[in-house]
Design a protein around this motif. Structure first.
Motif, short mmCIF file in Angstrom:
data_model
loop_
_atom_site.label_atom_id
_atom_site.label_comp_id
_atom_site.label_asym_id
_atom_site.label_seq_id
_atom_site.Cartn_x
_atom_site.Cartn_y
_atom_site.Cartn_z
N THR A 131 -6.06 1.90 1.85
CA THR A 131 -7.04 2.67 2.61
C THR A 131 -7.83 1.74 3.53
OG1 THR A 131 -7.22 4.31 0.85
CG2 THR A 131 -9.03 4.22 2.43
N GLU A 132 -8.27 0.61 3.00
CA GLU A 132 -9.02 -0.36 3.80
C GLU A 132 -8.19 -0.88 4.97
OE1 GLU A 132 -10.53 -3.48 1.33
OE2 GLU A 132 -11.58 -2.06 0.02
N ASN A 133 -6.88 -1.01 4.77
CA ASN A 133 -5.99 -1.53 5.82
C ASN A 133 -5.58 -0.46 6.83
OD1 ASN A 133 -6.01 -4.05 4.62
ND2 ASN A 133 -4.13 -3.71 3.49
N GLY A 134 -5.92 0.80 6.57
CA GLY A 134 -5.56 1.87 7.50
C GLY A 134 -4.16 2.41 7.32
N ASP A 135 -3.50 2.06 6.20
CA ASP A 135 -2.15 2.54 5.95
C ASP A 135 -2.13 3.93 5.31
OD1 ASP A 135 -0.88 0.22 6.93
OD2 ASP A 135 -1.29 -0.81 5.04
N TYR A 144 -5.09 7.32 4.10
CA TYR A 144 -6.47 7.78 4.16
C TYR A 144 -6.73 8.78 3.05
CZ TYR A 144 -4.55 11.76 6.80
OH TYR A 144 -3.82 12.85 7.20
N ASP A 185 -16.26 7.72 5.45
CA ASP A 185 -16.61 6.62 4.55
C ASP A 185 -17.84 6.94 3.71
OD1 ASP A 185 -14.49 5.09 5.37
OD2 ASP A 185 -15.65 4.02 6.89
N THR A 190 -0.71 7.28 6.73
CA THR A 190 -0.95 7.33 8.17
C THR A 190 0.34 6.97 8.92
OG1 THR A 190 -1.59 5.00 8.29
CG2 THR A 190 -3.37 6.59 7.88
N GLN A 205 0.58 4.48 10.88
CA GLN A 205 0.66 3.02 10.71
C GLN A 205 1.35 2.68 9.39
OE1 GLN A 205 -2.95 0.54 11.26
NE2 GLN A 205 -2.58 -0.17 9.18
#
Length: 94
Positions: free
Chosen positions: A51-55, A57, A74, A86, A88
């Motif tokens: 989640t922190e890496n944007g992979d 959500y 957040d 995501t 990504q």
């Protein structure tokens, strides 16, 4: 299994299923289909990292009842959530 391989396995699982899933369902699916030996807590930690890496959500569970996939802001981090991959994240495993 190295930590990066674990993260990729979780991403692959989410990409294969392409629907919001709760952490326990993700863990159970990994145990059943991939015979993982790492813990539920490890999966929770991986979900936080992804989640922190944007992979992935976090998805609002109340919106899911209406068929909507809505990311949680957040400031709503204390609420229970499902996780969804995501674009990504999908690119990382294709």
């Amino acid at each position: 299994m190295p930590a990066e391989d674990r993260r990729v396995l979780v991403l692959e699982f989410l990409a294969e299923h392409d629907m919001p899933l709760p952490p326990l369902a993700i863990y159970s699916g990994l145990v059943r289909y991939h015979r993982i030996t790492f813990s539920y807590r490890t999966v929770q930690n991986i979900l936080s990292e992804l989640t922190e890496n944007g992979d992935i959500y976090r998805v609002d569970t109340s919106a899911l009842r209406d068929g909507e996939i809505t990311p949680i802001d957040d400031d709503e981090s204390s609420r229970r959530a499902y996780y969804h991959i995501t674009e990504q994240g999908k690119e990382r495993v294709t």
